[in-house]
Design a protein around this motif. Structure first.
Motif, PDB file in Angstrom:
ATOM      1  N   TYR A 274     -12.277   5.193  16.103  1.00 38.81           N
ATOM      2  CA  TYR A 274     -11.339   5.878  16.996  1.00 38.81           C
ATOM      3  C   TYR A 274      -9.922   5.923  16.438  1.00 38.81           C
ATOM      4  O   TYR A 274      -9.414   4.935  15.926  1.00 38.81           O
ATOM      5  CB  TYR A 274     -11.301   5.167  18.354  1.00 38.81           C
ATOM      6  N   GLY A 275      -9.309   7.102  16.581  1.00 33.53           N
ATOM      7  CA  GLY A 275      -7.905   7.243  16.214  1.00 33.53           C
ATOM      8  C   GLY A 275      -7.666   7.396  14.718  1.00 33.53           C
ATOM      9  O   GLY A 275      -6.535   7.599  14.291  1.00 33.53           O
ATOM     10  N   HIS A 276      -8.747   7.277  13.930  1.00 37.93           N
ATOM     11  CA  HIS A 276      -8.630   7.414  12.466  1.00 37.93           C
ATOM     12  C   HIS A 276      -7.509   6.556  11.896  1.00 37.93           C
ATOM     13  O   HIS A 276      -6.744   6.996  11.041  1.00 37.93           O
ATOM     14  CB  HIS A 276      -8.438   8.886  12.062  1.00 37.93           C
ATOM     15  N   HIS A 277      -7.408   5.306  12.353  1.00 32.50           N
ATOM     16  CA  HIS A 277      -6.399   4.395  11.811  1.00 32.50           C
ATOM     17  C   HIS A 277      -6.765   3.963  10.396  1.00 32.50           C
ATOM     18  O   HIS A 277      -5.947   3.376   9.698  1.00 32.50           O
ATOM     19  CB  HIS A 277      -6.230   3.175  12.730  1.00 32.50           C
ATOM     20  N   TYR A 278      -8.025   4.206  10.022  1.00 35.45           N
ATOM     21  CA  TYR A 278      -8.459   3.920   8.655  1.00 35.45           C
ATOM     22  C   TYR A 278      -9.047   5.192   8.079  1.00 35.45           C
ATOM     23  O   TYR A 278      -9.850   5.866   8.733  1.00 35.45           O
ATOM     24  CB  TYR A 278      -9.518   2.804   8.658  1.00 35.45           C
ATOM     25  N   VAL A 279      -8.623   5.520   6.863  1.00 36.91           N
ATOM     26  CA  VAL A 279      -9.162   6.690   6.157  1.00 36.91           C
ATOM     27  C   VAL A 279      -9.585   6.211   4.771  1.00 36.91           C
ATOM     28  O   VAL A 279      -8.834   5.482   4.107  1.00 36.91           O
ATOM     29  CB  VAL A 279      -8.099   7.809   6.056  1.00 36.91           C
ATOM     30  N   THR A 280     -10.788   6.574   4.342  1.00 33.48           N
ATOM     31  CA  THR A 280     -11.282   6.090   3.040  1.00 33.48           C
ATOM     32  C   THR A 280     -10.390   6.605   1.908  1.00 33.48           C
ATOM     33  O   THR A 280     -10.025   7.784   1.870  1.00 33.48           O
ATOM     34  CB  THR A 280     -12.726   6.561   2.789  1.00 33.48           C
ATOM     35  N   ALA A 281     -10.042   5.712   0.986  1.00 31.99           N
ATOM     36  CA  ALA A 281      -9.158   6.070  -0.127  1.00 31.99           C
ATOM     37  C   ALA A 281      -9.913   6.862  -1.189  1.00 31.99           C
ATOM     38  O   ALA A 281      -9.353   7.731  -1.854  1.00 31.99           O
ATOM     39  CB  ALA A 281      -8.553   4.823  -0.735  1.00 31.99           C
ATOM     40  N   HIS A 282     -11.185   6.521  -1.365  1.00 35.15           N
ATOM     41  CA  HIS A 282     -12.024   7.251  -2.332  1.00 35.15           C
ATOM     42  C   HIS A 282     -13.463   7.198  -1.835  1.00 35.15           C
ATOM     43  O   HIS A 282     -13.736   6.572  -0.798  1.00 35.15           O
ATOM     44  CB  HIS A 282     -11.909   6.650  -3.742  1.00 35.15           C
ATOM     45  N   GLU A 283     -14.364   7.798  -2.564  1.00 32.25           N
ATOM     46  CA  GLU A 283     -15.763   7.777  -2.161  1.00 32.25           C
ATOM     47  C   GLU A 283     -16.221   6.323  -2.043  1.00 32.25           C
ATOM     48  O   GLU A 283     -15.872   5.484  -2.873  1.00 32.25           O
ATOM     49  CB  GLU A 283     -16.623   8.514  -3.197  1.00 32.25           C
ATOM     50  N   THR A 284     -16.957   6.025  -0.996  1.00 24.73           N
ATOM     51  CA  THR A 284     -17.294   4.620  -0.735  1.00 24.73           C
ATOM     52  C   THR A 284     -18.553   4.519   0.106  1.00 24.73           C
ATOM     53  O   THR A 284     -19.154   5.535   0.474  1.00 24.73           O
ATOM     54  CB  THR A 284     -16.103   3.911  -0.038  1.00 24.73           C
ATOM     55  N   THR A 285     -18.956   3.292   0.401  1.00 26.00           N
ATOM     56  CA  THR A 285     -20.042   3.056   1.353  1.00 26.00           C
ATOM     57  C   THR A 285     -19.455   2.361   2.573  1.00 26.00           C
ATOM     58  O   THR A 285     -18.571   1.498   2.455  1.00 26.00           O
ATOM     59  CB  THR A 285     -21.140   2.159   0.738  1.00 26.00           C
TER      60      THR A 285
END
Length: 389
Positions: A274-285
């Motif tokens: 929720y809220g997109h407080h975290y966004v992946t920095a690069h391709e990940t699992t």
């Protein structure tokens, strides 16, 4: 005996062997004449009141302590019949009659409570066991010094009438977890003064007590006839300032684990929770942990809570939701069902309850106590003849 399969979604493992060892370790710190009360309020701080009460009694605790009368009555209903049980948080209209019938030691902090317990004793035709609580400076429950002579006097009158027996005099510290805090000595002095008044008036208590976990561990002059460790018994330090559990010969009793529910590839720039407080920095699992704030995982630890997955400590990615949260596995391939260890004793490199407390700006007491009923408790070392750590 076929072993029940371990719950897959989540479980709190409760090591009763560690709890017994903690009780023995605490008893070794108090003088031989001093008794120990195992505090099992709030479902034994989330660990399960009945199994923990039984284990503590097996390890030498002589008393049990609960906050509410309902908690105390539940212990009696579970068959814990011979231990003394003190309960202290009464509200007008609470079940004094049942308390008398169950042989509870019932705390009285004010005249309304004395009146209610005396009425109940009259109705039942048998005396109540009562402990008078003094407010020596915590400012919560307990009788103020100005009102103490009246409460003591009326309790003694009821005792002369055969309606009750004053079995104890007690109080509680405000700052025993802060070494050298000036309130500690002030409360101890006032407690001694209030004890002296009650004893001069004719009270002959079986037990006088004021020491909680930190006082049991660090203030021997506060031990009197009985100490009341709570959090320390569960292997959690009452104050990081005083030391880690191991510094006191204690071992954490609860480990919280879950099975990873889903692992998936995510591209760079993918919002998480929720809220997109975290966004992946690069391709990940990304790994999905099926525990959330409804299970007691603090939402305050969003973006900070530590979890051991696949041999590495990961951090909660984004917000903790009601039933689940996500960890960024950094490209590691983890199988669904793999263990996510949120906290435990720390032996395997996993975080501790204190680490979660730090992440949520709270205390470790709250972390273990709030683990919800949806998380099954699995008991280890239930038989008391287990080998010691």
């Amino acid at each position: 005996m076929s072993q029940m399969p371990l719950p897959r979604r989540a479980r709190a493992e409760i090591d009763l062997g560690a709890l017994r060892a903690n009780v023995r370790s605490l008893r070794a710190r108090i003088s031989p004449g001093t008794q120990m009360m195992a505090v099992v309020k709030a479902d034994a701080y989330g660990h399960g009141a009945v199994p923990c009460a039984r284990a503590a009694l097996e390890a030498g605790a002589g008393w049990l302590g609960t906050a509410t009368p309902h908690e105390a009555l539940a212990l009696r209903a579970a068959g814990i019949s011979d231990a003394r049980i003190l309960c202290w948080l009464w509200t007008p209209g609470d079940p004094w009659d049942q308390g008398i019938e169950a042989d509870l030691d019932m705390t009285v902090s004010a005249m309304w409570a004395l009146d209610e317990v005396v009425d109940a004793a009259r109705r039942l035709g048998r005396p109540a066991r009562v402990q008078l609580k003094a407010d020596t400076g915590l400012g919560r429950n307990g009788c103020q010094p100005a009102d103490w002579p009246q409460l003591v006097g009326e309790a003694l009158r009821a005792q002369e009438d055969g309606l009750l027996r004053v079995t104890g005099l007690w109080s509680h510290f405000a700052c025993a977890d802060e070494p050298g805090h000036p309130s500690i000595a002030a409360q101890l002095d006032l407690f001694r003064t209030m004890l002296e008044h009650a004893e001069k008036a004719g009270v002959t208590p079986e037990v006088r007590h004021i020491a909680n976990s930190p006082a049991t561990l660090t203030l021997p002059e506060t031990h009197f006839d009985l100490v009341r460790p709570g959090i320390a018994m569960y292997g959690v330090s009452p104050s990081p300032e005083l030391g880690a559990p191991a510094d006191f010969g204690l071992r954490p009793v609860m480990s919280l684990a879950a099975g990873i529910a889903l692992v998936k590839q995510a591209p760079a720039g993918h919002g998480v929770s929720y809220g997109h407080h975290y966004v992946t920095a690069h391709e990940t699992t990304l790994g999905l942990v099926p525990l959330g704030y409804a299970d007691g995982i603090p939402r305050h630890a969003s973006g900070r809570g530590p979890v051991l997955v696949g041999g590495k400590v990961r951090t909660v990615a984004g917000r903790v939701a009601m039933d689940q949260f996500v960890v960024d596995l950094g490209g590691d391939e983890i199988a669904p069902g793999a263990e996510a260890l949120l906290f435990g004793p720390g032996d395997r490199g996993e975080p501790t309850a204190q680490d979660w407390a730090d992440a949520a700006d709270t205390i470790a007491y709250e972390i273990v106590t709030r683990i919800g009923a949806r998380v099954p408790r699995v008991y280890l070392n239930e038989n008391s003849d287990e080998s010691h750590h």
